[in-house]
Design a protein around this motif. Sequence first.
Motif, short mmCIF file in Angstrom:
data_model
loop_
_atom_site.label_atom_id
_atom_site.label_comp_id
_atom_site.label_asym_id
_atom_site.label_seq_id
_atom_site.Cartn_x
_atom_site.Cartn_y
_atom_site.Cartn_z
N THR A 114 0.98 11.91 -1.07
CA THR A 114 0.50 13.26 -0.82
C THR A 114 0.95 14.12 -1.99
OG1 THR A 114 0.79 12.89 1.54
CG2 THR A 114 0.50 15.17 0.82
N THR A 121 0.81 5.48 0.21
CA THR A 121 0.07 6.70 0.52
C THR A 121 0.83 7.85 -0.11
OG1 THR A 121 -0.66 5.74 2.60
CG2 THR A 121 -0.89 8.12 2.35
N SER A 160 -7.83 4.97 -3.81
CA SER A 160 -8.74 5.93 -3.18
C SER A 160 -8.07 7.30 -3.24
CB SER A 160 -9.05 5.54 -1.73
OG SER A 160 -7.89 5.61 -0.95
N TYR A 161 -8.90 8.33 -3.32
CA TYR A 161 -8.40 9.69 -3.50
C TYR A 161 -9.24 10.62 -2.65
CZ TYR A 161 -7.19 14.02 -5.89
OH TYR A 161 -6.75 15.28 -6.18
N GLU A 181 -4.40 6.73 -1.91
CA GLU A 181 -3.92 5.45 -1.40
C GLU A 181 -4.04 4.44 -2.54
OE1 GLU A 181 -5.72 4.25 2.22
OE2 GLU A 181 -4.92 5.96 3.33
N THR A 206 -4.62 13.38 -1.01
CA THR A 206 -3.99 12.13 -0.61
C THR A 206 -4.59 10.99 -1.42
OG1 THR A 206 -3.73 12.96 1.63
CG2 THR A 206 -3.52 10.60 1.34
N ARG A 211 0.85 -1.20 0.00
CA ARG A 211 0.00 0.00 0.00
C ARG A 211 0.88 1.25 0.00
NH1 ARG A 211 -5.20 1.01 1.27
NH2 ARG A 211 -5.47 -1.16 1.89
N GLU A 231 5.45 4.08 1.63
CA GLU A 231 5.12 2.67 1.37
C GLU A 231 4.83 1.98 2.69
OE1 GLU A 231 7.19 -1.26 -0.63
OE2 GLU A 231 8.10 0.71 -0.89
N ASP A 232 3.61 1.46 2.85
CA ASP A 232 3.23 0.71 4.04
C ASP A 232 3.42 -0.75 3.74
OD1 ASP A 232 2.42 3.12 5.17
OD2 ASP A 232 0.41 2.90 4.33
#
Length: 98
Positions: free
Chosen positions: A31, A29, A55-56, A70, A68, A27, A96-97
Amino acid sequence: MTNSTVESAPCARPLPQTAPAQSPTCRFTVTLHDSREVLAKIVSTLRSVPVQELSYAASDSVRSAWATAEIVVDRADAARTRRRLHRMVGVLAVVEDR
């Protein structure tokens, strides 16, 4: 003289070290500066990467025009995705998650 034999215990082999199980997905994220076409730019930048989720969210404030996104991709595509996101104009951060 006595002949003594020393019996050795079988060697206990250490268990192999296993890496923690990794998720099959990664995942990100992102910005970035919000604009009317930024979502289309993300989609176009990642057109050859099989994106599983996107998602935005944009800020409501006029003073802070940031957004943001994802993005979830297969772990095999994570390095390519990271490189492409970093090259986008207007990207402030890519996290990066794992």
